[in-house]
Design an enzyme around this catalytic site. Structure first.
Site, PDB file in Angstrom:
ATOM      1  N   LEU A  36     -17.385  24.223 -23.238  1.00  0.00           N
ATOM      2  CA  LEU A  36     -18.554  23.636 -23.282  1.00  0.00           C
ATOM      3  C   LEU A  36     -18.771  22.167 -23.578  1.00  0.00           C
ATOM      4  O   LEU A  36     -19.871  22.145 -25.095  1.00  0.00           O
ATOM      5  CB  LEU A  36     -20.389  24.080 -22.724  1.00  0.00           C
ATOM      6  CG  LEU A  36     -21.185  23.647 -22.725  1.00  0.00           C
ATOM      7  CD1 LEU A  36     -21.019  23.814 -20.905  1.00  0.00           C
ATOM      8  CD2 LEU A  36     -22.453  24.507 -23.210  1.00  0.00           C
TER       9      LEU A  36
ATOM     10  N   VAL B  77     -17.222  17.335 -21.005  1.00  0.00           N
ATOM     11  CA  VAL B  77     -17.078  17.182 -19.889  1.00  0.00           C
ATOM     12  C   VAL B  77     -17.266  18.543 -18.774  1.00  0.00           C
ATOM     13  O   VAL B  77     -19.117  18.419 -17.668  1.00  0.00           O
ATOM     14  CB  VAL B  77     -15.936  17.255 -19.243  1.00  0.00           C
ATOM     15  CG1 VAL B  77     -15.258  17.461 -17.384  1.00  0.00           C
ATOM     16  CG2 VAL B  77     -14.723  16.482 -19.417  1.00  0.00           C
TER      17      VAL B  77
ATOM     18  N   GLY C  35     -10.762   9.679 -14.309  1.00  0.00           N
ATOM     19  CA  GLY C  35     -11.941  10.182 -14.313  1.00  0.00           C
ATOM     20  C   GLY C  35     -12.497  10.085 -13.217  1.00  0.00           C
ATOM     21  O   GLY C  35     -12.334  10.895 -12.203  1.00  0.00           O
TER      22      GLY C  35
ATOM     23  N   GLU D 244     -10.354  11.760 -26.751  1.00  0.00           N
ATOM     24  CA  GLU D 244      -9.571  13.135 -27.320  1.00  0.00           C
ATOM     25  C   GLU D 244      -9.361  13.903 -28.362  1.00  0.00           C
ATOM     26  O   GLU D 244      -9.815  12.808 -29.266  1.00  0.00           O
ATOM     27  CB  GLU D 244      -7.867  13.106 -26.138  1.00  0.00           C
ATOM     28  CG  GLU D 244      -7.584  13.011 -25.156  1.00  0.00           C
ATOM     29  CD  GLU D 244      -8.420  13.892 -24.076  1.00  0.00           C
ATOM     30  OE1 GLU D 244      -7.915  15.147 -23.725  1.00  0.00           O
ATOM     31  OE2 GLU D 244      -8.510  13.227 -23.531  1.00  0.00           O
TER      32      GLU D 244
ATOM     33  N   ASP E 185      -1.547  10.855 -23.456  1.00  0.00           N
ATOM     34  CA  ASP E 185      -2.590  11.432 -22.374  1.00  0.00           C
ATOM     35  C   ASP E 185      -1.876  10.230 -21.168  1.00  0.00           C
ATOM     36  O   ASP E 185      -2.220  10.724 -19.786  1.00  0.00           O
ATOM     37  CB  ASP E 185      -4.036  10.465 -22.820  1.00  0.00           C
ATOM     38  CG  ASP E 185      -5.148  11.029 -21.871  1.00  0.00           C
ATOM     39  OD1 ASP E 185      -5.094  11.990 -21.237  1.00  0.00           O
ATOM     40  OD2 ASP E 185      -5.322   9.957 -20.674  1.00  0.00           O
TER      41      ASP E 185
ATOM     42  N   LYS F  70      -0.608  11.495 -16.938  1.00  0.00           N
ATOM     43  CA  LYS F  70      -1.578  11.148 -16.010  1.00  0.00           C
ATOM     44  C   LYS F  70      -0.348  10.933 -14.480  1.00  0.00           C
ATOM     45  O   LYS F  70      -0.854  11.153 -13.816  1.00  0.00           O
ATOM     46  CB  LYS F  70      -2.486  10.188 -15.982  1.00  0.00           C
ATOM     47  CG  LYS F  70      -3.841  10.590 -16.751  1.00  0.00           C
ATOM     48  CD  LYS F  70      -5.143   9.739 -17.429  1.00  0.00           C
ATOM     49  CE  LYS F  70      -5.645  10.911 -17.831  1.00  0.00           C
ATOM     50  NZ  LYS F  70      -6.685  10.224 -18.892  1.00  0.00           N
TER      51      LYS F  70
END
Ligand code: HSE
Length: 393
Positions: free
Chosen positions: A9, A12, A129, A185, A196, A200
Protein backbone atom coordinates in the site's frame (compact mmCIF):
# COMPACT_ATOMS: atom_id res chain seq x y z
CA UNK A 1 -18.36 -9.83 -7.76
CA UNK A 2 -14.67 -9.46 -8.59
CA UNK A 3 -12.36 -9.57 -5.56
CA UNK A 4 -9.00 -7.81 -5.58
CA UNK A 5 -5.99 -8.11 -3.29
CA UNK A 6 -3.43 -5.32 -3.32
CA UNK A 7 0.15 -6.22 -2.41
CA UNK A 8 1.89 -3.13 -1.04
CA UNK A 9 0.00 0.00 0.00
CA UNK A 10 2.60 2.53 -1.14
CA UNK A 11 2.07 5.36 -3.62
CA UNK A 12 0.68 3.20 -6.43
CA UNK A 13 -1.13 0.66 -4.23
CA UNK A 14 -3.04 3.37 -2.35
CA UNK A 15 -3.76 5.01 -5.72
CA UNK A 16 -5.31 1.76 -7.00
CA UNK A 17 -7.52 1.63 -3.90
CA UNK A 18 -8.55 5.24 -4.53
CA UNK A 19 -9.33 4.76 -8.24
CA UNK A 20 -11.44 1.65 -7.52
CA UNK A 21 -13.35 3.53 -4.83
CA UNK A 22 -13.78 6.75 -6.81
CA UNK A 23 -14.77 5.16 -10.13
CA UNK A 24 -16.60 2.15 -8.74
CA UNK A 25 -19.93 2.71 -10.51
CA UNK A 26 -18.14 3.25 -13.83
CA UNK A 27 -16.08 0.08 -13.37
CA UNK A 28 -19.27 -1.89 -12.72
CA UNK A 29 -20.84 -0.46 -15.87
CA UNK A 30 -17.78 -1.46 -17.92
CA UNK A 31 -17.29 -4.95 -16.52
CA UNK A 32 -20.66 -5.96 -15.16
CA UNK A 33 -18.89 -6.78 -11.90
CA UNK A 34 -18.69 -5.20 -8.47
CA UNK A 35 -14.95 -4.61 -8.11
CA UNK A 36 -14.12 -5.01 -4.42
CA UNK A 37 -10.76 -4.64 -2.65
CA UNK A 38 -10.97 -7.62 -0.29
CA UNK A 39 -7.42 -7.77 1.09
CA UNK A 40 -4.35 -5.54 1.36
CA UNK A 41 -0.94 -7.01 2.13
CA UNK A 42 1.43 -4.64 3.91
CA UNK A 43 3.89 -4.81 6.78
CA UNK A 44 2.25 -1.79 8.43
CA UNK A 45 -1.01 -1.65 10.44
CA UNK A 46 -2.62 1.68 9.40
CA UNK A 47 -4.71 1.94 12.63
CA UNK A 48 -7.90 3.94 12.38
CA UNK A 49 -7.96 3.96 8.57
CA UNK A 50 -10.47 2.42 6.15
CA UNK A 51 -7.73 -0.06 5.15
CA UNK A 52 -7.24 -1.47 8.66
CA UNK A 53 -9.87 -4.22 8.43
CA UNK A 54 -8.56 -5.39 5.03
CA UNK A 55 -4.93 -5.74 6.08
CA UNK A 56 -3.08 -9.04 6.19
CA UNK A 57 0.63 -9.64 6.78
CA UNK A 58 0.88 -13.17 5.43
CA UNK A 59 0.67 -13.73 1.66
CA UNK A 60 -0.91 -17.16 2.28
CA UNK A 61 -4.13 -15.45 3.35
CA UNK A 62 -4.37 -14.12 -0.21
CA UNK A 63 -2.97 -17.06 -2.20
CA UNK A 64 -5.17 -19.57 -0.36
CA UNK A 65 -8.31 -17.43 -0.52
CA UNK A 66 -10.39 -18.96 -3.34
CA UNK A 67 -12.54 -15.82 -3.54
CA UNK A 68 -9.71 -13.55 -4.64
CA UNK A 69 -9.74 -13.22 -8.43
CA UNK A 70 -7.00 -10.66 -9.07
CA UNK A 71 -3.76 -9.88 -7.29
CA UNK A 72 -2.44 -6.33 -7.81
CA UNK A 73 1.30 -6.21 -7.17
CA UNK A 74 2.51 -2.70 -6.33
CA UNK A 75 5.32 -3.54 -3.91
CA UNK A 76 8.25 -2.86 -6.22
CA UNK A 77 11.55 -4.75 -6.31
CA UNK A 78 11.98 -8.34 -7.41
CA UNK A 79 11.87 -10.25 -4.16
CA UNK A 80 9.48 -11.14 -2.63
CA UNK A 81 7.35 -9.62 -5.43
CA UNK A 82 8.42 -12.41 -7.82
CA UNK A 83 7.61 -15.23 -5.41
CA UNK A 84 4.24 -13.68 -4.48
CA UNK A 85 3.23 -13.12 -8.12
CA UNK A 86 4.43 -16.57 -9.21
CA UNK A 87 2.46 -18.23 -6.41
CA UNK A 88 -0.65 -16.18 -7.19
CA UNK A 89 -0.50 -17.25 -10.87
CA UNK A 90 0.16 -20.88 -9.90
CA UNK A 91 -2.92 -20.68 -7.65
CA UNK A 92 -4.96 -19.67 -10.72
CA UNK A 93 -5.29 -15.97 -9.93
CA UNK A 94 -4.90 -13.20 -12.47
CA UNK A 95 -2.19 -10.64 -11.74
CA UNK A 96 -1.54 -7.04 -12.72
CA UNK A 97 1.63 -5.24 -11.71
CA UNK A 98 3.17 -1.78 -12.02
CA UNK A 99 6.58 -3.21 -11.24
CA UNK A 100 9.02 -2.81 -14.15
CA UNK A 101 11.89 -4.40 -12.24
CA UNK A 102 9.77 -7.54 -11.84
CA UNK A 103 8.57 -7.61 -15.47
CA UNK A 104 12.05 -6.93 -16.91
CA UNK A 105 13.67 -9.62 -14.75
CA UNK A 106 10.94 -12.30 -14.71
CA UNK A 107 8.37 -11.35 -17.36
CA UNK A 108 9.20 -14.29 -19.63
CA UNK A 109 8.75 -16.82 -16.84
CA UNK A 110 5.63 -15.23 -15.36
CA UNK A 111 3.94 -14.96 -18.77
CA UNK A 112 4.69 -18.66 -19.33
CA UNK A 113 3.08 -19.63 -16.02
CA UNK A 114 0.06 -17.43 -16.84
CA UNK A 115 -0.31 -19.21 -20.23
CA UNK A 116 -0.03 -22.63 -18.60
CA UNK A 117 -2.61 -21.77 -15.91
CA UNK A 118 -4.90 -20.00 -18.40
CA UNK A 119 -4.91 -16.76 -16.40
CA UNK A 120 -3.64 -13.28 -17.22
CA UNK A 121 -0.47 -11.50 -16.26
CA UNK A 122 -0.86 -7.83 -17.23
CA UNK A 123 1.62 -4.99 -16.68
CA UNK A 124 0.34 -1.88 -18.47
CA UNK A 125 1.48 0.39 -15.60
CA UNK A 126 5.06 -0.86 -15.70
CA UNK A 127 6.03 1.38 -18.64
CA UNK A 128 4.91 4.95 -19.26
CA UNK A 129 2.64 5.29 -16.19
CA UNK A 130 -0.73 6.38 -17.57
CA UNK A 131 0.31 6.02 -21.24
CA UNK A 132 -1.20 2.85 -22.77
CA UNK A 133 1.99 1.78 -24.54
CA UNK A 134 1.79 -1.95 -23.78
CA UNK A 135 -1.67 -2.41 -25.33
CA UNK A 136 -0.75 -0.07 -28.17
CA UNK A 137 2.28 -2.17 -29.11
CA UNK A 138 0.57 -5.53 -28.69
CA UNK A 139 -2.92 -4.76 -29.99
CA UNK A 140 -3.12 -1.51 -31.96
CA UNK A 141 0.22 -2.13 -33.70
CA UNK A 142 -0.14 -5.92 -33.88
CA UNK A 143 0.33 -5.82 -37.66
CA UNK A 144 3.70 -4.04 -37.55
CA UNK A 145 7.31 -5.04 -37.87
CA UNK A 146 8.87 -2.56 -35.47
CA UNK A 147 11.86 -0.56 -36.66
CA UNK A 148 12.60 1.60 -33.63
CA UNK A 149 11.22 2.63 -30.24
CA UNK A 150 12.58 5.80 -28.66
CA UNK A 151 11.29 6.94 -25.31
CA UNK A 152 11.55 9.43 -22.54
CA UNK A 153 10.48 6.76 -20.10
CA UNK A 154 11.38 8.14 -16.69
CA UNK A 155 9.35 10.98 -15.22
CA UNK A 156 11.80 11.74 -12.41
CA UNK A 157 14.81 12.33 -14.66
CA UNK A 158 12.73 14.23 -17.19
CA UNK A 159 11.46 16.45 -14.38
CA UNK A 160 15.03 17.03 -13.13
CA UNK A 161 16.41 17.77 -16.61
CA UNK A 162 13.53 20.16 -17.34
CA UNK A 163 14.12 22.08 -14.09
CA UNK A 164 17.87 22.23 -14.73
CA UNK A 165 17.25 23.41 -18.28
CA UNK A 166 14.43 25.90 -17.83
CA UNK A 167 15.10 27.22 -14.34
CA UNK A 168 18.79 26.53 -13.78
CA UNK A 169 17.81 24.52 -10.70
CA UNK A 170 20.39 22.26 -9.08
CA UNK A 171 20.19 18.51 -9.64
CA UNK A 172 19.74 17.88 -5.89
CA UNK A 173 16.87 20.35 -5.46
CA UNK A 174 14.99 19.07 -8.50
CA UNK A 175 15.44 15.45 -7.35
CA UNK A 176 14.12 16.28 -3.86
CA UNK A 177 10.99 17.88 -5.37
CA UNK A 178 10.45 14.87 -7.66
CA UNK A 179 10.67 12.61 -4.61
CA UNK A 180 8.18 14.79 -2.67
CA UNK A 181 5.77 14.59 -5.60
CA UNK A 182 5.91 10.77 -5.49
CA UNK A 183 7.59 10.33 -8.89
CA UNK A 184 10.90 8.90 -7.79
CA UNK A 185 11.69 5.30 -6.90
CA UNK A 186 12.44 4.59 -3.23
CA UNK A 187 16.09 4.47 -4.20
CA UNK A 188 16.66 7.46 -6.54
CA UNK A 189 19.68 5.72 -8.05
CA UNK A 190 17.28 3.57 -10.11
CA UNK A 191 15.96 6.74 -11.75
CA UNK A 192 19.03 8.96 -12.04
CA UNK A 193 21.44 6.21 -13.12
CA UNK A 194 19.06 5.13 -15.88
CA UNK A 195 18.22 1.66 -14.50
CA UNK A 196 14.47 2.35 -14.48
CA UNK A 197 14.57 3.46 -18.13
CA UNK A 198 16.69 0.42 -18.97
CA UNK A 199 14.07 -1.96 -17.59
CA UNK A 200 11.31 -0.14 -19.45
CA UNK A 201 13.04 -0.19 -22.85
CA UNK A 202 13.85 -3.88 -22.24
CA UNK A 203 10.14 -4.60 -21.66
CA UNK A 204 9.13 -2.68 -24.79
CA UNK A 205 11.83 -4.48 -26.80
CA UNK A 206 10.59 -7.86 -25.58
CA UNK A 207 7.08 -6.95 -26.68
CA UNK A 208 8.34 -5.62 -30.03
CA UNK A 209 10.42 -8.71 -30.82
CA UNK A 210 8.33 -11.37 -29.04
CA UNK A 211 11.54 -12.60 -27.39
CA UNK A 212 13.26 -12.21 -24.05
CA UNK A 213 15.46 -9.11 -24.06
CA UNK A 214 17.90 -9.24 -21.16
CA UNK A 215 17.96 -5.76 -19.59
CA UNK A 216 21.47 -6.44 -18.27
CA UNK A 217 22.75 -6.43 -21.86
CA UNK A 218 21.50 -2.90 -22.52
CA UNK A 219 24.16 -0.19 -22.19
CA UNK A 220 22.91 2.24 -19.52
CA UNK A 221 24.10 5.73 -18.62
CA UNK A 222 22.23 8.09 -16.27
CA UNK A 223 22.11 11.85 -15.85
CA UNK A 224 24.31 12.39 -12.79
CA UNK A 225 27.32 13.61 -14.78
CA UNK A 226 25.39 16.36 -16.59
CA UNK A 227 26.12 19.87 -15.35
CA UNK A 228 24.82 23.36 -16.04
CA UNK A 229 27.53 24.04 -18.65
CA UNK A 230 26.24 21.05 -20.68
CA UNK A 231 22.89 22.84 -20.74
CA UNK A 232 24.60 26.03 -21.95
CA UNK A 233 26.07 24.08 -24.89
CA UNK A 234 22.70 22.42 -25.50
CA UNK A 235 20.96 25.81 -25.68
CA UNK A 236 23.69 27.21 -27.93
CA UNK A 237 23.04 24.29 -30.29
CA UNK A 238 19.26 24.77 -30.15
CA UNK A 239 18.85 21.40 -28.46
CA UNK A 240 17.64 20.07 -25.14
CA UNK A 241 19.12 17.24 -23.06
CA UNK A 242 16.80 14.26 -22.50
CA UNK A 243 17.37 10.78 -21.14
CA UNK A 244 16.48 8.40 -23.98
CA UNK A 245 15.77 4.70 -23.89
CA UNK A 246 16.20 3.60 -27.47
CA UNK A 247 15.92 0.28 -29.31
CA UNK A 248 16.39 -0.32 -33.01
CA UNK A 249 15.30 -3.61 -34.56
CA UNK A 250 17.33 -4.72 -37.59
CA UNK A 251 17.97 -8.16 -39.08
CA UNK A 252 16.69 -10.00 -35.99
CA UNK A 253 19.03 -7.98 -33.77
CA UNK A 254 18.31 -5.30 -31.18
CA UNK A 255 20.53 -2.22 -30.90
CA UNK A 256 19.56 -0.65 -27.57
CA UNK A 257 20.91 1.94 -25.17
CA UNK A 258 19.93 4.28 -22.35
CA UNK A 259 21.81 7.58 -22.33
CA UNK A 260 21.36 11.35 -22.19
CA UNK A 261 20.94 12.72 -25.70
CA UNK A 262 21.00 16.23 -27.18
CA UNK A 263 17.63 16.42 -28.87
CA UNK A 264 17.12 18.89 -31.71
CA UNK A 265 14.21 21.32 -31.48
CA UNK A 266 12.32 19.77 -34.41
CA UNK A 267 12.36 16.28 -32.83
CA UNK A 268 8.90 15.32 -31.47
CA UNK A 269 10.39 14.32 -28.10
CA UNK A 270 11.97 17.78 -27.66
CA UNK A 271 8.63 19.07 -26.34
CA UNK A 272 8.26 16.36 -23.68
CA UNK A 273 8.94 18.16 -20.41
CA UNK A 274 8.48 17.84 -16.64
CA UNK A 275 7.21 14.48 -15.40
CA UNK A 276 5.66 13.66 -18.76
CA UNK A 277 6.83 10.71 -20.81
CA UNK A 278 6.86 10.44 -24.59
CA UNK A 279 7.34 7.33 -26.68
CA UNK A 280 7.99 7.31 -30.43
CA UNK A 281 7.29 4.08 -32.23
CA UNK A 282 8.34 3.41 -35.80
CA UNK A 283 6.75 0.53 -37.64
CA UNK A 284 7.32 -0.70 -41.19
CA UNK A 285 3.75 0.09 -42.23
CA UNK A 286 2.78 2.66 -39.60
CA UNK A 287 5.72 4.99 -40.09
CA UNK A 288 6.20 7.09 -36.98
CA UNK A 289 3.75 7.61 -34.16
CA UNK A 290 4.14 9.23 -30.76
CA UNK A 291 2.40 8.64 -27.45
CA UNK A 292 2.55 11.28 -24.74
CA UNK A 293 1.23 11.51 -21.19
CA UNK A 294 1.79 11.29 -17.46
CA UNK A 295 4.63 8.86 -17.03
CA UNK A 296 4.71 8.62 -13.25
CA UNK A 297 2.76 9.55 -10.15
CA UNK A 298 0.12 7.93 -8.03
CA UNK A 299 -3.14 8.27 -9.95
CA UNK A 300 -1.93 8.03 -13.59
CA UNK A 301 -0.08 4.81 -12.72
CA UNK A 302 -3.00 3.51 -10.65
CA UNK A 303 -5.34 4.27 -13.55
CA UNK A 304 -3.29 1.94 -15.79
CA UNK A 305 -3.42 -0.80 -13.14
CA UNK A 306 -7.19 -0.44 -12.90
CA UNK A 307 -7.46 -0.60 -16.71
CA UNK A 308 -5.72 -3.97 -16.43
CA UNK A 309 -8.31 -5.06 -13.85
CA UNK A 310 -11.05 -4.13 -16.32
CA UNK A 311 -9.27 -6.06 -19.09
CA UNK A 312 -8.95 -9.05 -16.76
CA UNK A 313 -12.65 -8.87 -15.86
CA UNK A 314 -13.44 -8.97 -19.59
CA UNK A 315 -11.05 -11.89 -20.17
CA UNK A 316 -11.45 -13.78 -16.93
CA UNK A 317 -11.88 -17.18 -18.57
CA UNK A 318 -8.77 -17.22 -20.69
CA UNK A 319 -5.21 -16.07 -21.21
CA UNK A 320 -4.59 -13.05 -23.44
CA UNK A 321 -1.31 -13.51 -25.30
CA UNK A 322 1.26 -10.72 -25.62
CA UNK A 323 3.26 -12.73 -28.14
CA UNK A 324 6.27 -12.56 -25.76
CA UNK A 325 7.72 -16.06 -25.92
CA UNK A 326 10.61 -17.86 -24.25
CA UNK A 327 13.35 -17.45 -26.88
CA UNK A 328 16.27 -15.15 -26.15
CA UNK A 329 16.78 -12.04 -28.26
CA UNK A 330 20.27 -11.03 -29.38
CA UNK A 331 21.23 -7.55 -28.15
CA UNK A 332 24.19 -6.06 -30.02
CA UNK A 333 27.16 -5.04 -27.87
CA UNK A 334 27.19 -1.23 -27.47
CA UNK A 335 30.88 -1.19 -28.49
CA UNK A 336 29.82 -2.25 -31.98
CA UNK A 337 27.07 0.37 -32.37
CA UNK A 338 27.53 3.77 -34.02
CA UNK A 339 26.52 7.22 -32.82
CA UNK A 340 27.56 10.87 -32.86
CA UNK A 341 29.14 12.09 -29.61
CA UNK A 342 29.32 15.39 -27.74
CA UNK A 343 32.62 15.74 -25.89
CA UNK A 344 34.10 18.65 -23.91
CA UNK A 345 37.79 19.57 -23.54
CA UNK A 346 39.44 22.02 -21.17
CA UNK A 347 41.45 24.94 -22.63
CA UNK A 348 41.44 26.71 -25.97
CA UNK A 349 44.90 25.89 -27.31
CA UNK A 350 44.69 26.08 -31.12
CA UNK A 351 47.06 23.16 -31.83
CA UNK A 352 45.20 20.99 -29.34
CA UNK A 353 41.84 21.86 -30.91
CA UNK A 354 43.15 20.92 -34.39
CA UNK A 355 44.62 17.68 -33.05
CA UNK A 356 41.31 16.74 -31.41
CA UNK A 357 39.34 17.62 -34.51
CA UNK A 358 41.41 15.37 -36.73
CA UNK A 359 41.23 12.45 -34.28
CA UNK A 360 37.43 12.36 -34.26
CA UNK A 361 35.89 11.73 -37.66
CA UNK A 362 34.10 14.77 -39.19
CA UNK A 363 34.07 16.60 -35.86
CA UNK A 364 32.68 20.11 -35.53
CA UNK A 365 33.84 22.39 -32.73
CA UNK A 366 31.57 24.41 -30.45
CA UNK A 367 32.60 27.38 -28.29
CA UNK A 368 30.78 29.19 -25.51
CA UNK A 369 31.63 32.85 -24.92
CA UNK A 370 33.87 33.43 -21.92
CA UNK A 371 34.61 29.76 -21.24
CA UNK A 372 38.14 28.34 -21.22
CA UNK A 373 37.03 25.15 -22.91
CA UNK A 374 35.55 23.86 -26.15
CA UNK A 375 33.41 20.95 -27.27
CA UNK A 376 33.31 18.70 -30.31
CA UNK A 377 30.40 17.00 -31.95
CA UNK A 378 31.81 14.01 -33.73
CA UNK A 379 30.63 12.42 -36.93
CA UNK A 380 29.05 8.97 -36.71
CA UNK A 381 31.58 6.60 -35.13
CA UNK A 382 31.57 3.22 -33.43
CA UNK A 383 31.43 3.41 -29.65
CA UNK A 384 34.64 1.40 -29.34
CA UNK A 385 36.49 3.79 -31.68
CA UNK A 386 35.13 6.80 -29.80
CA UNK A 387 36.23 5.39 -26.44
CA UNK A 388 39.68 4.48 -27.77
CA UNK A 389 40.13 8.00 -29.19
CA UNK A 390 38.97 9.70 -25.97
CA UNK A 391 41.41 7.58 -23.98
CA UNK A 392 44.34 9.03 -25.94
CA UNK A 393 43.32 12.67 -25.43
N1 HSE B 1 10.30 6.43 -10.94
C1 HSE B 1 9.54 6.23 -12.11
C2 HSE B 1 9.61 7.49 -12.96
C3 HSE B 1 8.11 5.91 -11.75
O1 HSE B 1 10.03 8.52 -12.44
O2 HSE B 1 9.26 7.44 -14.13
C4 HSE B 1 7.27 5.45 -12.89
O3 HSE B 1 7.75 4.28 -13.45
Amino acid sequence: MFNIAILGLGTVGSGVYEVIKENNALLKEKTGEDIIVKRILDLREFPGTEWESLLVHDIKEIIEDKDIDVVVETMGGTSPAFEFVRDALLAGKHVTTSNKALVAAHGTELLKIARERNVNFFFEASVGGGIPIIRTLTESYAGEHFKEITGILNGTTNYILTKMDAEGESFEKALATAQDLGYAERNPEADVEGHDTCRKIAILSSLATGKKVNFEEIHTEGITKIDTVDFEYAKHLNTSIKLFGDAKFENDKVFAFVAPVMVESDHPLFMVNDVFNGIMVEGNMLGKSMLYGSGAGKLPTASAVVADIVAIAKNKDGNVSFGWGDKKQEVVDMQETSHRYFVRFMGRDGDFIEKCKTSFRDAKEVYLDGKDEFALITGVMKEKDFLATVKHK
